[in-house]
Write a protein that holds these residues in place. Sequence first.
Motif, PDB file in Angstrom:
ATOM      1  N   LEU A   1      26.199 -21.776  15.153  1.00 19.94           N
ATOM      2  CA  LEU A   1      25.550 -20.476  14.961  1.00 19.94           C
ATOM      3  C   LEU A   1      26.276 -19.614  13.934  1.00 19.94           C
ATOM      4  N   SER A   2      27.603 -19.628  13.944  1.00 20.51           N
ATOM      5  CA  SER A   2      28.374 -18.790  13.020  1.00 20.51           C
ATOM      6  C   SER A   2      28.338 -19.318  11.583  1.00 20.51           C
ATOM      7  N   TYR A   3      27.791 -20.525  11.381  1.00 21.10           N
ATOM      8  CA  TYR A   3      27.707 -21.116  10.042  1.00 21.10           C
ATOM      9  C   TYR A   3      26.313 -21.023   9.435  1.00 21.10           C
ATOM     10  N   THR A   4      25.422 -20.295  10.089  1.00 23.01           N
ATOM     11  CA  THR A   4      24.029 -20.244   9.650  1.00 23.01           C
ATOM     12  C   THR A   4      23.885 -19.810   8.200  1.00 23.01           C
ATOM     13  N   SER A   5      24.737 -18.903   7.740  1.00 22.22           N
ATOM     14  CA  SER A   5      24.624 -18.394   6.365  1.00 22.22           C
ATOM     15  C   SER A   5      24.875 -19.478   5.316  1.00 22.22           C
ATOM     16  N   TYR A   6      25.509 -20.581   5.715  1.00 22.35           N
ATOM     17  CA  TYR A   6      25.781 -21.686   4.792  1.00 22.35           C
ATOM     18  C   TYR A   6      24.622 -22.686   4.719  1.00 22.35           C
ATOM     19  N   LEU A   7      23.646 -22.548   5.601  1.00 20.12           N
ATOM     20  CA  LEU A   7      22.632 -23.586   5.756  1.00 20.12           C
ATOM     21  C   LEU A   7      21.313 -23.210   5.107  1.00 20.12           C
TER      22      LEU A   7
END
Length: 201
Positions: free
Chosen positions: A26-32
């Motif tokens: 969830l905390s990596y959503t901005s990378y996806l």
Amino acid sequence: YEETHANIHDSTIKEIIDTWYQNNLLSYTSYLEDTVWCNDRSLAKDESIAEETGVGNGIGKTDTLYDAINRLYYHRTPTLVCSNNNDRFTVSTDNGNGALTYPIALITADEVAYAGSIVITHNHDYYLYANSPYWTMTPNLFSTSSDVNGKSLVWAVFTDGRMNNNDVMTRTNGVRPAISLKAGTTAISGDGTTTNPYVIE
């Protein structure tokens, strides 16, 4: 056809993947990237199917073959084109159906074929080979021939590396979620292997 294939209920696999995503990514959503995950439910083309099999219309309990059987079995021509907008699973409605909660799904059978898997042919020499069976998100067949309630067969990768269909109600296969990094994302270390995965900046 449209009513039968409406995206109303989440599958069990989607629910499990969403929970895994919440707990791990969830905390990596901005990378996806909000990638299109194609659950291609277009009907098979008559000319490629044996006469005794038929194609079906995808409605009710009609035996139905889906078009991946043409691409992957009869013609060996996988594609990344998703012909039906309703089958273009995305988070946003900008480039798909907006039916996903998070930008994650199962890989498609066509993508596995591009990586090197061959339908009904053993092959261990490609990077998606896992030495254990796992599901793709590509439908193969709905059939009532051996089950009065019908059964759904989906393309899966087998332990020997080949692809074939599997009954979702009777087979136990792995679930291997897939994601897409946004263009321009930088890896600061790693080589992409399981023992030394990429670490992104």
